[in-house]
Design a protein around this motif. Sequence first.
Motif, PDB file in Angstrom:
ATOM      1  N   GLU A   8       0.837  -1.200   0.000  1.00 37.67           N
ATOM      2  CA  GLU A   8       0.000   0.000   0.000  1.00 37.67           C
ATOM      3  C   GLU A   8       0.871   1.249   0.000  1.00 37.67           C
ATOM      4  N   GLN A   9       1.955   1.226   0.767  1.00 37.86           N
ATOM      5  CA  GLN A   9       2.857   2.376   0.842  1.00 37.86           C
ATOM      6  C   GLN A   9       3.502   2.661  -0.510  1.00 37.86           C
ATOM      7  N   GLU A  10       3.906   1.617  -1.217  1.00 38.04           N
ATOM      8  CA  GLU A  10       4.509   1.803  -2.548  1.00 38.04           C
ATOM      9  C   GLU A  10       3.501   2.422  -3.514  1.00 38.04           C
ATOM     10  N   LEU A  11       2.255   1.959  -3.440  1.00 35.77           N
ATOM     11  CA  LEU A  11       1.204   2.524  -4.298  1.00 35.77           C
ATOM     12  C   LEU A  11       0.993   4.001  -3.990  1.00 35.77           C
ATOM     13  N   LEU A  12       0.925   4.332  -2.717  1.00 34.46           N
ATOM     14  CA  LEU A  12       0.694   5.727  -2.318  1.00 34.46           C
ATOM     15  C   LEU A  12       1.867   6.613  -2.736  1.00 34.46           C
ATOM     16  N   GLU A  13       3.080   6.099  -2.630  1.00 33.28           N
ATOM     17  CA  GLU A  13       4.255   6.879  -3.048  1.00 33.28           C
ATOM     18  C   GLU A  13       4.223   7.155  -4.550  1.00 33.28           C
ATOM     19  N   ARG A  14       3.807   6.152  -5.333  1.00 37.22           N
ATOM     20  CA  ARG A  14       3.686   6.365  -6.788  1.00 37.22           C
ATOM     21  C   ARG A  14       2.631   7.424  -7.092  1.00 37.22           C
ATOM     22  N   ALA A  15       1.526   7.366  -6.349  1.00 32.20           N
ATOM     23  CA  ALA A  15       0.454   8.340  -6.569  1.00 32.20           C
ATOM     24  C   ALA A  15       0.913   9.745  -6.181  1.00 32.20           C
ATOM     25  N   LEU A  16       1.685   9.851  -5.109  1.00 31.29           N
ATOM     26  CA  LEU A  16       2.206  11.154  -4.677  1.00 31.29           C
ATOM     27  C   LEU A  16       3.153  11.739  -5.718  1.00 31.29           C
ATOM     28  N   GLU A  17       3.887  10.865  -6.418  1.00 32.62           N
ATOM     29  CA  GLU A  17       4.803  11.317  -7.471  1.00 32.62           C
ATOM     30  C   GLU A  17       4.055  11.999  -8.621  1.00 32.62           C
ATOM     31  N   LEU A  18       2.793  11.632  -8.803  1.00 30.31           N
ATOM     32  CA  LEU A  18       1.998  12.198  -9.890  1.00 30.31           C
ATOM     33  C   LEU A  18       1.571  13.640  -9.616  1.00 30.31           C
ATOM     34  N   LEU A 100     -28.807 -11.885  -2.104  1.00 37.30           N
ATOM     35  CA  LEU A 100     -27.602 -11.048  -2.133  1.00 37.30           C
ATOM     36  C   LEU A 100     -27.627 -10.045  -0.982  1.00 37.30           C
ATOM     37  N   SER A 101     -26.535  -9.951  -0.265  1.00 33.54           N
ATOM     38  CA  SER A 101     -26.444  -9.013   0.862  1.00 33.54           C
ATOM     39  C   SER A 101     -25.398  -7.944   0.564  1.00 33.54           C
ATOM     40  N   TRP A 102     -25.526  -6.822   1.273  1.00 40.04           N
ATOM     41  CA  TRP A 102     -24.534  -5.750   1.151  1.00 40.04           C
ATOM     42  C   TRP A 102     -23.134  -6.270   1.469  1.00 40.04           C
ATOM     43  N   GLU A 103     -23.036  -7.078   2.523  1.00 36.18           N
ATOM     44  CA  GLU A 103     -21.728  -7.565   2.969  1.00 36.18           C
ATOM     45  C   GLU A 103     -21.009  -8.366   1.894  1.00 36.18           C
ATOM     46  N   LYS A 104     -21.761  -9.042   1.023  1.00 35.51           N
ATOM     47  CA  LYS A 104     -21.147  -9.861  -0.026  1.00 35.51           C
ATOM     48  C   LYS A 104     -21.261  -9.228  -1.416  1.00 35.51           C
ATOM     49  N   SER A 105     -21.690  -7.980  -1.461  1.00 38.62           N
ATOM     50  CA  SER A 105     -21.920  -7.325  -2.754  1.00 38.62           C
ATOM     51  C   SER A 105     -20.616  -6.850  -3.390  1.00 38.62           C
ATOM     52  N   HIS A 106     -20.661  -6.749  -4.713  1.00 35.54           N
ATOM     53  CA  HIS A 106     -19.515  -6.272  -5.484  1.00 35.54           C
ATOM     54  C   HIS A 106     -19.204  -4.817  -5.147  1.00 35.54           C
ATOM     55  N   ILE A 107     -20.242  -4.029  -4.947  1.00 36.35           N
ATOM     56  CA  ILE A 107     -20.030  -2.602  -4.687  1.00 36.35           C
ATOM     57  C   ILE A 107     -19.348  -2.373  -3.343  1.00 36.35           C
ATOM     58  N   ARG A 108     -19.698  -3.181  -2.351  1.00 32.45           N
ATOM     59  CA  ARG A 108     -19.030  -3.019  -1.051  1.00 32.45           C
ATOM     60  C   ARG A 108     -17.540  -3.344  -1.171  1.00 32.45           C
ATOM     61  N   GLN A 109     -17.242  -4.391  -1.942  1.00 34.26           N
ATOM     62  CA  GLN A 109     -15.835  -4.736  -2.175  1.00 34.26           C
ATOM     63  C   GLN A 109     -15.108  -3.568  -2.829  1.00 34.26           C
ATOM     64  N   LYS A 110     -15.739  -2.974  -3.827  1.00 32.03           N
ATOM     65  CA  LYS A 110     -15.120  -1.863  -4.556  1.00 32.03           C
ATOM     66  C   LYS A 110     -14.861  -0.652  -3.660  1.00 32.03           C
ATOM     67  N   LEU A 111     -15.766  -0.419  -2.710  1.00 36.39           N
ATOM     68  CA  LEU A 111     -15.666   0.781  -1.877  1.00 36.39           C
ATOM     69  C   LEU A 111     -14.984   0.526  -0.529  1.00 36.39           C
ATOM     70  N   SER A 112     -14.462  -0.675  -0.318  1.00 37.76           N
ATOM     71  CA  SER A 112     -13.857  -0.981   0.977  1.00 37.76           C
ATOM     72  C   SER A 112     -12.586  -0.162   1.219  1.00 37.76           C
ATOM     73  N   LYS A 113     -11.844   0.129   0.157  1.00 34.76           N
ATOM     74  CA  LYS A 113     -10.679   1.017   0.253  1.00 34.76           C
ATOM     75  C   LYS A 113     -10.435   1.611  -1.141  1.00 34.76           C
ATOM     76  N   VAL A 114     -10.396   2.933  -1.207  1.00 33.92           N
ATOM     77  CA  VAL A 114     -10.297   3.623  -2.501  1.00 33.92           C
ATOM     78  C   VAL A 114      -9.132   4.607  -2.487  1.00 33.92           C
ATOM     79  N   LEU A 115      -8.326   4.560  -3.548  1.00 31.73           N
ATOM     80  CA  LEU A 115      -7.301   5.576  -3.779  1.00 31.73           C
ATOM     81  C   LEU A 115      -7.916   6.621  -4.713  1.00 31.73           C
ATOM     82  N   TRP A 116      -8.228   7.782  -4.156  1.00 38.60           N
ATOM     83  CA  TRP A 116      -8.800   8.873  -4.946  1.00 38.60           C
ATOM     84  C   TRP A 116      -7.681   9.758  -5.486  1.00 38.60           C
ATOM     85  N   ILE A 117      -7.759  10.073  -6.785  1.00 37.73           N
ATOM     86  CA  ILE A 117      -6.779  10.998  -7.367  1.00 37.73           C
ATOM     87  C   ILE A 117      -7.539  12.128  -8.054  1.00 37.73           C
TER      88      ILE A 117
END
Length: 230
Positions: A8-18, A100-117
């Motif tokens: 995660e730190q490597e990803l964030l450092e690359r994003a900061l470089e942008l 289908l439940s929220w806990e097992k939904s695709h959208i919850r997986q997508k929004l569990s952690k987001v790198l916003w740029i």
Amino acid sequence: MNAAPQTEQELLERALELAGFSLGEIAAKLGQQCPMDLKREKGWVGMLLETWLGATAGSKPVQDFEDLAIELKSIPISYSGKPLETTFVCVAPLTGIHGLSWEKSHIRQKLSKVLWIPVEGERDIPVCDRQIGMPLLWQPSTEEEAQLKADWEELMDMIALGEIAKINARHGEYLQLRPKGMNGKVVTEAYGASGQPIKAQPKGFYLRKSFTERILRRHFLHLAENNQDR
């Protein structure tokens, strides 16, 4: 394309470089052509950032950085730093949703952690000259997740009850359900009010601008407070 980040730190450092570079400068570094406008290249900015950051998902229905369980979202912002449009999250399922439940939904997986740029998005700024802003890594708070879940359940209940035609932009506080397709001729399977199969426009889940603005404002206020403390 850069190799996938290992942490995660490597990803964030690359994003900061942008941050501070223009889209044209990053495109040139990657040997890509910068489009004149984004009317026919709507996903170009996201794909450019994915390439630089080493995203691995491609077209697979998983988070962009699958091994890190992180989704990437570029967000076009105005001169005042506010989001210019809603944010697409994923396609909404219109069939096969029983149990289908929220806990097992695709959208919850997508929004569990987001790198916003954030990226400048005002139309009078040439695409190549639009600058990339400071990234932020976000996870929904308990309150945010509770409201996202409530919105999702309201919308999915309407789909399950065959009320898809009644869904409009007023439904959902943080989350909207809107047509997802290049034009109205694209249709998919859905259910009508009596449970009969019908054809309907594909739908997608979108985060409202008011919600993403709150995420950005809170993050950059926190950054400003940290800088003042130093």
